[in-house]
Write an enzyme that holds these catalytic residues in place. Structure first.
Site, PDB file in Angstrom:
ATOM      1  N   LYS A 154      31.337 103.204  80.902  1.00  9.13           N
ATOM      2  CA  LYS A 154      30.612 104.369  80.382  1.00  9.13           C
ATOM      3  C   LYS A 154      29.357 103.822  79.712  1.00  9.13           C
ATOM      4  O   LYS A 154      29.441 103.063  78.741  1.00  9.13           O
ATOM      5  CB  LYS A 154      31.484 105.111  79.375  1.00  9.13           C
ATOM      6  CG  LYS A 154      30.774 106.192  78.559  1.00  9.13           C
ATOM      7  CD  LYS A 154      30.598 107.457  79.362  1.00  9.13           C
ATOM      8  CE  LYS A 154      30.044 108.589  78.497  1.00  9.13           C
ATOM      9  NZ  LYS A 154      31.016 109.126  77.526  1.00  9.13           N
ATOM     10  N   SER A 179      24.891 104.545  78.763  1.00  7.96           N
ATOM     11  CA  SER A 179      23.828 105.518  78.569  1.00  7.96           C
ATOM     12  C   SER A 179      23.069 105.717  79.870  1.00  7.96           C
ATOM     13  O   SER A 179      22.824 104.753  80.610  1.00  7.96           O
ATOM     14  CB  SER A 179      22.842 105.018  77.516  1.00  7.96           C
ATOM     15  OG  SER A 179      23.467 104.794  76.279  1.00  7.96           O
ATOM     16  N   THR A 203      20.234 107.067  76.084  1.00  8.79           N
ATOM     17  CA  THR A 203      19.568 108.318  76.403  1.00  8.79           C
ATOM     18  C   THR A 203      18.971 108.915  75.145  1.00  8.79           C
ATOM     19  O   THR A 203      17.862 109.471  75.174  1.00  8.79           O
ATOM     20  CB  THR A 203      20.565 109.314  77.017  1.00  8.79           C
ATOM     21  OG1 THR A 203      21.226 108.697  78.112  1.00  8.79           O
ATOM     22  CG2 THR A 203      19.860 110.573  77.485  1.00  8.79           C
ATOM     23  N   ALA A 204      19.688 108.808  74.037  1.00 10.01           N
ATOM     24  CA  ALA A 204      19.172 109.335  72.772  1.00 10.01           C
ATOM     25  C   ALA A 204      17.808 108.723  72.461  1.00 10.01           C
ATOM     26  O   ALA A 204      16.880 109.430  72.033  1.00 10.01           O
ATOM     27  CB  ALA A 204      20.157 109.028  71.643  1.00 10.01           C
ATOM     28  N   HIS A 244      26.965 112.174  69.084  1.00 11.02           N
ATOM     29  CA  HIS A 244      28.393 112.482  68.975  1.00 11.02           C
ATOM     30  C   HIS A 244      28.704 113.407  67.805  1.00 11.02           C
ATOM     31  O   HIS A 244      27.996 114.371  67.550  1.00 11.02           O
ATOM     32  CB  HIS A 244      29.222 111.191  68.910  1.00 11.02           C
ATOM     33  CG  HIS A 244      29.064 110.299  70.096  1.00 11.02           C
ATOM     34  ND1 HIS A 244      28.833 110.784  71.374  1.00 11.02           N
ATOM     35  CD2 HIS A 244      29.079 108.953  70.206  1.00 11.02           C
ATOM     36  CE1 HIS A 244      28.743 109.758  72.209  1.00 11.02           C
ATOM     37  NE2 HIS A 244      28.885 108.648  71.532  1.00 11.02           N
TER      38      HIS A 244
END
Length: 280
Positions: free
Chosen positions: A56, A58, A108-109, A152
């Site tokens: 998992k 980004s 991504t943030a 999150h």
């Protein structure tokens, strides 16, 4: 006997909820993978070094690893109303020249933040520091940084730290593009072969459906790894980040990923990619 697949994902409720059935050997005809829990910045690094069968990561990391890893069309995190937030100690703070804590420069943030800041902070921020996401809000509260980019469950808890939301990166993205927000991707090693990759994707889809069919089955696993998170917050977290895009990216999901990476490449934040490389 074949070695089990190695998968690394976060201990966050959305991941443990999604992968509970598969990780516990409950998906019919699918062997349980060997699970490692790791923060997103760590899994991004694992992908860049080519370590692990499934990860998992980004979406911001994806352009650097597509030669070796394929994007799977399920299991990840996209959505609406679930974007990263920029938090400050004082409302309406000016970030010009300021220090901003982020969870990863390949996240991504971070891409969404940079795209937002290019318009909203014309004077430019000063410095970026990378911190594990659970350390960011205390750093802002204690004045060690001027702002923090959080992800999150921090969406639901930042007021406890006396912090203020300066901007919602997802809101800005959705306003500009009309697309869902691409956050976390599930990738698998291309060397596993196309048929195996499709089998893995189907196992993940079934795991997602099993979690939806019986949410109570995964609850002990979710809360065990939720880092002392309040159960109500864990439920909010799952409700926000596990949605139709988790079961299948679909046309809108792929459009969101292409849109993010195209815009980021135009700003020089990521390498340009061939959009066909996103297809399984």
């Amino acid at each position: 006997m074949a070695e089990p697949l190695r998968i690394a994902y976060s201990p966050c409720p959305n991941d443990t909820f999604v992968f509970h059935a598969w990780a516990h050997g409950l998906v019919p005809g699918a062997d349980a993978p060997e699970v490692t829990f790791a923060d997103i910045d760590i899994t991004n690094g694992l992908a860049e070094r080519g370590e692990g069968d499934l990860l998992k990561i980004s979406y911001g990391q994806l352009p650097w690893v597509l030669d070796e890893y394929a994007l799977l069309p399920c299991g990840g995190a996209l959505g609406r109303g679930c974007g990263p937030l920029v938090l400050t100690r004082e409302p309406g703070a000016d970030l010009t020249g300021g220090t901003v804590a982020v969870p990863s420069e390949r996240s991504t943030a971070y891409l969404l933040f940079r795209l937002w800041a290019s318009k909203a902070v014309p004077g430019g921020f000063g410095k970026i520091v990378v911190l594990p996401f659970h350390e960011i809000m205390p750093a802002v509260r204690d004045g060690r940084v001027d702002a923090g980019l959080v992800i999150h469950e921090a969406r639901f808890t930042y007021q406890r730290y006396g912090l203020h939301q300066l901007a919602d990166m997802g809101e800005a993205w959705e306003r500009d593009t009309g697309l869902p927000i691409p956050l976390g991707a599930i990738i698998a090693r291309r060397s596993l072969g196309h048929a195996r990759l499709r089998e893995i994707a189907e196992a993940i889809r079934i795991s997602v459906r099993m979690a939806w069919d019986d949410p109570t089955a995964s609850r002990p696993y979710v809360l065990e790894h939720a880092q002392e998170m309040d159960p109500a917050v864990a439920d909010q977290h799952i409700g926000l980040y596990v949605n139709e895009f988790t079961a299948d990216l679909g046309e809108a999901g792929y459009a969101a990923v292409r849109g993010l990476l195209t815009r980021a490449a135009a700003e020089g934040l990521v390498p340009a990619i061939d959009p066909s490389a996103l297809n399984l």
